[in-house]
Motif scaffolding. Structure first.
Motif, PDB file in Angstrom:
ATOM      1  N   ASN A  64       0.804  -1.219   0.000  1.00 39.45           N
ATOM      2  CA  ASN A  64       0.000   0.000   0.000  1.00 39.45           C
ATOM      3  C   ASN A  64       0.840   1.273   0.000  1.00 39.45           C
ATOM      4  O   ASN A  64       0.438   2.295  -0.581  1.00 39.45           O
ATOM      5  N   ILE A  65       1.980   1.232   0.662  1.00 42.33           N
ATOM      6  CA  ILE A  65       2.833   2.423   0.699  1.00 42.33           C
ATOM      7  C   ILE A  65       3.358   2.726  -0.696  1.00 42.33           C
ATOM      8  O   ILE A  65       3.356   3.888  -1.138  1.00 42.33           O
ATOM      9  N   GLU A  66       3.772   1.702  -1.401  1.00 41.70           N
ATOM     10  CA  GLU A  66       4.255   1.903  -2.763  1.00 41.70           C
ATOM     11  C   GLU A  66       3.120   2.393  -3.666  1.00 41.70           C
ATOM     12  O   GLU A  66       3.320   3.270  -4.509  1.00 41.70           O
ATOM     13  N   LYS A  67       1.922   1.866  -3.472  1.00 47.18           N
ATOM     14  CA  LYS A  67       0.769   2.340  -4.242  1.00 47.18           C
ATOM     15  C   LYS A  67       0.484   3.814  -3.964  1.00 47.18           C
ATOM     16  O   LYS A  67       0.247   4.613  -4.884  1.00 47.18           O
ATOM     17  N   ALA A  68       0.489   4.167  -2.693  1.00 48.09           N
ATOM     18  CA  ALA A  68       0.207   5.558  -2.315  1.00 48.09           C
ATOM     19  C   ALA A  68       1.248   6.505  -2.897  1.00 48.09           C
ATOM     20  O   ALA A  68       0.915   7.612  -3.357  1.00 48.09           O
ATOM     21  N   LYS A  69       2.487   6.065  -2.921  1.00 45.93           N
ATOM     22  CA  LYS A  69       3.562   6.903  -3.463  1.00 45.93           C
ATOM     23  C   LYS A  69       3.374   7.127  -4.962  1.00 45.93           C
ATOM     24  O   LYS A  69       3.568   8.235  -5.477  1.00 45.93           O
ATOM     25  N   ILE A  70       2.992   6.085  -5.674  1.00 50.37           N
ATOM     26  CA  ILE A  70       2.761   6.192  -7.124  1.00 50.37           C
ATOM     27  C   ILE A  70       1.622   7.168  -7.410  1.00 50.37           C
ATOM     28  O   ILE A  70       1.723   8.043  -8.277  1.00 50.37           O
ATOM     29  N   LEU A  71       0.546   7.045  -6.644  1.00 52.31           N
ATOM     30  CA  LEU A  71      -0.612   7.906  -6.876  1.00 52.31           C
ATOM     31  C   LEU A  71      -0.329   9.355  -6.451  1.00 52.31           C
ATOM     32  O   LEU A  71      -0.846  10.296  -7.057  1.00 52.31           O
ATOM     33  N   TYR A  72       0.478   9.518  -5.418  1.00 52.32           N
ATOM     34  CA  TYR A  72       0.855  10.871  -4.981  1.00 52.32           C
ATOM     35  C   TYR A  72       1.668  11.565  -6.073  1.00 52.32           C
ATOM     36  O   TYR A  72       1.433  12.739  -6.391  1.00 52.32           O
ATOM     37  N   THR A  73       2.596  10.841  -6.659  1.00 52.42           N
ATOM     38  CA  THR A  73       3.397  11.403  -7.761  1.00 52.42           C
ATOM     39  C   THR A  73       2.504  11.731  -8.952  1.00 52.42           C
ATOM     40  O   THR A  73       2.664  12.778  -9.599  1.00 52.42           O
ATOM     41  N   TYR A  74       1.544  10.855  -9.228  1.00 47.37           N
ATOM     42  CA  TYR A  74       0.592  11.105 -10.323  1.00 47.37           C
ATOM     43  C   TYR A  74      -0.197  12.387 -10.051  1.00 47.37           C
ATOM     44  O   TYR A  74      -0.372  13.234 -10.935  1.00 47.37           O
ATOM     45  N   MET A  75      -0.689  12.525  -8.823  1.00 47.03           N
ATOM     46  CA  MET A  75      -1.458  13.711  -8.450  1.00 47.03           C
ATOM     47  C   MET A  75      -0.609  14.979  -8.580  1.00 47.03           C
ATOM     48  O   MET A  75      -1.073  16.009  -9.101  1.00 47.03           O
TER      49      MET A  75
ATOM     50  N   VAL B 251      -8.180   2.496  -4.960  1.00 48.26           N
ATOM     51  CA  VAL B 251      -7.353   1.287  -4.934  1.00 48.26           C
ATOM     52  C   VAL B 251      -7.388   0.620  -3.555  1.00 48.26           C
ATOM     53  O   VAL B 251      -6.536  -0.199  -3.231  1.00 48.26           O
ATOM     54  N   GLY B 252      -8.374   1.014  -2.739  1.00 42.07           N
ATOM     55  CA  GLY B 252      -8.594   0.319  -1.477  1.00 42.07           C
ATOM     56  C   GLY B 252      -7.735   0.762  -0.319  1.00 42.07           C
ATOM     57  O   GLY B 252      -7.575   0.012   0.654  1.00 42.07           O
ATOM     58  N   ILE B 253      -7.168   1.975  -0.382  1.00 43.04           N
ATOM     59  CA  ILE B 253      -6.320   2.468   0.708  1.00 43.04           C
ATOM     60  C   ILE B 253      -7.068   3.555   1.470  1.00 43.04           C
ATOM     61  O   ILE B 253      -7.437   4.583   0.907  1.00 43.04           O
ATOM     62  N   PRO B 254      -7.319   3.354   2.773  1.00 43.70           N
ATOM     63  CA  PRO B 254      -8.025   4.379   3.551  1.00 43.70           C
ATOM     64  C   PRO B 254      -7.115   5.576   3.835  1.00 43.70           C
ATOM     65  O   PRO B 254      -5.901   5.434   4.006  1.00 43.70           O
ATOM     66  N   SER B 255      -7.705   6.755   3.875  1.00 45.73           N
ATOM     67  CA  SER B 255      -6.969   7.968   4.231  1.00 45.73           C
ATOM     68  C   SER B 255      -7.958   8.972   4.794  1.00 45.73           C
ATOM     69  O   SER B 255      -9.168   8.873   4.540  1.00 45.73           O
ATOM     70  N   TYR B 256      -7.435   9.949   5.543  1.00 46.69           N
ATOM     71  CA  TYR B 256      -8.323  10.836   6.281  1.00 46.69           C
ATOM     72  C   TYR B 256      -7.966  12.310   6.059  1.00 46.69           C
ATOM     73  O   TYR B 256      -6.800  12.718   6.194  1.00 46.69           O
ATOM     74  N   TYR B 257      -8.973  13.048   5.726  1.00 46.17           N
ATOM     75  CA  TYR B 257      -8.926  14.514   5.591  1.00 46.17           C
ATOM     76  C   TYR B 257      -8.556  15.100   6.955  1.00 46.17           C
ATOM     77  O   TYR B 257      -9.185  14.787   7.966  1.00 46.17           O
ATOM     78  N   SER B 258      -7.539  15.937   7.012  1.00 46.00           N
ATOM     79  CA  SER B 258      -7.027  16.404   8.306  1.00 46.00           C
ATOM     80  C   SER B 258      -6.838  17.919   8.306  1.00 46.00           C
ATOM     81  O   SER B 258      -6.258  18.478   7.378  1.00 46.00           O
ATOM     82  N   ILE B 259      -7.299  18.554   9.369  1.00 49.76           N
ATOM     83  CA  ILE B 259      -7.290  20.010   9.477  1.00 49.76           C
ATOM     84  C   ILE B 259      -6.152  20.444  10.391  1.00 49.76           C
ATOM     85  O   ILE B 259      -5.942  19.873  11.467  1.00 49.76           O
ATOM     86  N   VAL B 260      -5.436  21.473   9.968  1.00 51.28           N
ATOM     87  CA  VAL B 260      -4.208  21.873  10.651  1.00 51.28           C
ATOM     88  C   VAL B 260      -4.062  23.384  10.600  1.00 51.28           C
ATOM     89  O   VAL B 260      -4.589  24.042   9.706  1.00 51.28           O
ATOM     90  N   TYR B 261      -3.357  23.928  11.581  1.00 47.48           N
ATOM     91  CA  TYR B 261      -2.877  25.300  11.492  1.00 47.48           C
ATOM     92  C   TYR B 261      -1.511  25.246  10.806  1.00 47.48           C
ATOM     93  O   TYR B 261      -0.536  24.752  11.376  1.00 47.48           O
ATOM     94  N   ALA B 262      -1.442  25.727   9.583  1.00 43.03           N
ATOM     95  CA  ALA B 262      -0.185  25.705   8.831  1.00 43.03           C
ATOM     96  C   ALA B 262       0.554  27.020   9.017  1.00 43.03           C
ATOM     97  O   ALA B 262      -0.027  28.053   9.343  1.00 43.03           O
ATOM     98  N   GLY B 263       1.851  26.970   8.789  1.00 37.12           N
ATOM     99  CA  GLY B 263       2.674  28.165   8.947  1.00 37.12           C
ATOM    100  C   GLY B 263       3.280  28.187  10.333  1.00 37.12           C
ATOM    101  O   GLY B 263       3.889  27.206  10.773  1.00 37.12           O
ATOM    102  N   ASN B 264       3.151  29.308  11.034  1.00 35.91           N
ATOM    103  CA  ASN B 264       3.676  29.401  12.398  1.00 35.91           C
ATOM    104  C   ASN B 264       3.062  28.307  13.269  1.00 35.91           C
ATOM    105  O   ASN B 264       1.855  28.081  13.254  1.00 35.91           O
ATOM    106  N   ARG B 265       3.909  27.642  14.035  1.00 39.65           N
ATOM    107  CA  ARG B 265       3.487  26.435  14.743  1.00 39.65           C
ATOM    108  C   ARG B 265       2.385  26.730  15.765  1.00 39.65           C
ATOM    109  O   ARG B 265       2.555  27.507  16.696  1.00 39.65           O
ATOM    110  N   ARG B 266       1.263  26.061  15.558  1.00 40.35           N
ATOM    111  CA  ARG B 266       0.089  26.259  16.414  1.00 40.35           C
ATOM    112  C   ARG B 266      -0.723  24.982  16.425  1.00 40.35           C
ATOM    113  O   ARG B 266      -0.876  24.322  15.394  1.00 40.35           O
TER     114      ARG B 266
END
Length: 635
Positions: free
Chosen positions: A284-295, A341-356
């Protein structure tokens, strides 16, 4: 009836009289509030009336005296709003030093534009604003507005002190709750501040006569240490979508069911393509990497504002067609590809930039960016989907080492992103240096960087030769005069998250020739010269972000006609803040080696440690200026 009218008149009169008591002349500001201040908040009243879970009225009046140019940043005359919001009134008045009005900007003169930046997670459709350019200082600004909205999901947060170097005469925050709606609130960093609470209304806080808090070197970001109040309804509405949440689990369920449901649907052609791309992958990690590069190769990051005022991502199928999206759209698209391709992943909310951090104890609309989480037992993966160049699974310091909200089918979970700290952020330099008798040198250099050191440099691989050489001359080695770059190569190893620089350099007049002496600075290509500012009476704790380790290895060939004398002793400095080592060795009669290692440790430190930290950095800077003296050989 006459009695009621009289009471109304008296109430209005008293309110008007009270408002006139606020001094608007800059000359009346007490000296203790002007000390260390770029601006003084004379009055900042925020009044919120919660009529129902889909009806809220917000009124604000802010009177700020701007003392100097730095204080202009405190004057925020922007108001974001959506199509379910009606701005009843907004205005800006400018007063001179004596408090006399010199300009008035009414609602019709405010600029109204789309508020699409493509970055902020919680961003309304439009923004109305005015930019004021002062002619002189000090001046006073009176900014007022009132709006009515059907979205009660985002109740304004109270920041009584806007930032460092801002004093406060009076700041108040009131929530009126005539229908007794269920409200949650959380006060943070209220200790040691003159904040009073009145129980007349549901929520009523006031801060008075607060001197400016002076910014000090290496202080934490103001939003992490200054007082603030978060408020949220248990039952709320966001642009027509009802929600209910007491905790992050319930909040995450609402987001998953109401804002994200159905967004990952792709057409059959795209699903087949995704499966074909990964058909030879072993895990799955190799699959995710391939699709990430495609994206990354297929899409580009662009501002998009559709759906629920920018809070809901576009459909993944739209991103597939258009080949662009904002942080939300690109993340949901990557999630859809993995889902295909059957790999679960989760939408995640973050404070980006200055660490918070997302506040783990208080469920509410927070954050300003979205990334993607891939569960992988103890080694979870995190993807930044807005970058076309970041390596797979690498976040950089843009979103590292902070609490984020992960939206799963079972609800919201607070997780922490990976951190890049201390020796993870490594730079190793090897250089063969040949000094000539005229004081110049030629050098072959190789430098390898990982972690945050990598993220600060990997973009160099995309520069053309002229721009790359300019970068080295004007930024990296701006302290080296007469630098000429004969050859350079920048290698971005995305698989190993490693950046390699190879250079052939020439420097004229590097050394000083003084009679029989040949004098040159030992640390050729990586001077750690930073010294924090002196502060005799520090008031705030300080932080060292990330930390790092630099290792410099030099082989130095001396010119003909000179000899190596007594080499400097080994230097070893060890503190809680880091370590510094330097050691010389004689290889033969015309070659010496020098190894310099500098390690800085990430951490939060009490104010009492600041002088010791400053001394440590001062000692390093002094050692980095060490010069070696060669003597002419005896004839």
């Amino acid at each position: 009836m006459k009695l009621i009218n009289l009471l109304c008149f008296l109430t209005l009169f008293l309110q008007t009289t009270h408002s006139q008591e606020v001094q608007t002349s800059a000359l009346t500001i007490p000296n203790e509030l002007k000390e260390n201040a770029n601006a003084v908040i004379r009055q900042n009243n925020t009044s919120i009336t919660l009529l129902s879970d889909d009806k809220m009225v917000v009124s604000k009046k802010e009177i700020i005296t701007i003392l100097n140019q730095n204080g202009d940043l405190v004057l925020d005359t922007y108001l974001h709003y959506g199509d379910d919001t009606k701005i009843n009134d907004i205005s800006l008045r400018i007063l001179d030093v004596n408090g006399n009005e010199i300009e008035k900007i009414s609602k019709s003169k405010f600029i109204d534009i789309n508020a699409t930046d493509g970055f902020s997670l919680y961003n309304d459709d439009r923004v109305t604003y005015v930019d004021y350019t002062p002619n002189t200082y000090p001046y006073t600004a009176i900014f007022e507005y009132e709006y009515k909205t059907a979205s009660t999901a985002l109740i304004p947060t109270w920041y009584p002190i806007h930032s460092y170097n801002v004093a406060v005469e009076n700041s108040s925050y009131s929530i009126h709750n005539p229908n007794n709606l269920k409200i949650r609130s959380k006060a943070a960093n209220f200790e040691n501040y003159n904040i009073t609470k009145d129980t007349t209304n549901s929520i009523n806080y006031t801060l008075k006569n607060q001197p400016a808090i002076k910014y000090e070197s290496n202080s934490d970001y103001y939003f992490n240490i200054l007082p603030n109040l978060l408020v949220s309804l248990e039952s709320f509405t966001l642009r027509g979508v009802k929600g209910q949440a007491k905790d992050w689990r319930g909040f995450g369920q609402w987001m998953n069911n109401e804002l994200l449901a159905g967004k990952t649907k792709l057409d059959e052609t795209t699903i087949i393509k995704a499966k074909n791309l990964v058909k030879n992958a072993e895990n799955n990690i190799e699959k995710a990497k391939i699709l990430y590069t495609y994206m990354q190769n297929k899409t580009r990051y662009i501002s998009v504002q559709v759906g629920i005022g920018g809070w809901q991502p576009v459909n993944a199928s739209d991103v597939e067609k258009l080949a662009y999206g904002d942080c939300k759209g690109l993340t949901i698209y990557m999630k859809a590809l993995l889902e295909a391709v059957g790999i679960p992943s989760y939408y995640s909310i973050v404070y980006a930039g200055n660490r918070r951090n997302i506040d783990s104890d208080f469920a509410s609309i927070q954050g300003n960016h979205v990334i993607l989480n891939i569960p992988n037992n103890e080694n979870e993966l995190w993807l930044e989907c807005t970058s076309q160049t970041l390596p797979f699974g690498f976040l950089s310091d843009f979103t590292d080492d902070r609490d984020v909200l992960v939206i799963t089918p079972n609800g919201g979970e607070i997780k922490r992103t990976p951190s890049y700290k201390n020796h993870t952020n490594l730079q190793v330099t090897h250089a063969d240096i040949k000094l000539n008798k005229n004081g110049g040198l030629v050098a072959d250099l190789e430098r390898i960087s990982t972690g945050i050191k990598y993220s600060n440099k990997y973009h160099l691989s995309s520069l053309n030769e002229d721009d790359l050489h300019k970068h080295y001359k004007t930024e990296t080695w701006s302290y080296i005069n007469n630098l000429d770059i004969i050859f350079s190569e920048a290698i971005n190893d995305r698989d190993n998250v490693q950046f390699t620089e190879k250079l052939n350099l020439k420097v004229n007049d590097y050394a000083t020739l003084n009679g029989k002496d040949y004098i040159f600075t030992v640390n050729f290509f990586n001077k750690n010269r930073y010294i924090p500012r002196r502060q005799r009476n520090r008031q705030l704790p300080f932080i060292i972000e990330n930390g790092y380790k630099d290792e410099d290895n030099y082989i130095i060939e001396i010119p003909d006609g000179y000899e190596i004398g007594l080499l400097p002793e080994t230097v070893e400095i060890k503190t809680k803040f880091g370590e510094y080592y330097r050691i010389f060795k004689k290889i033969n009669n015309n070659k010496i080696s020098c190894k310099i290692t500098c390690s800085i440790n990430q951490g939060n430190y009490p104010k009492e440690n600041y002088n010791a930290y400053r001394l440590f950095r001062k000692q390093i800077a002094k050692q980095e200026n060490l010069r070696l003296i060669l003597k002419k050989s005896h004839q």
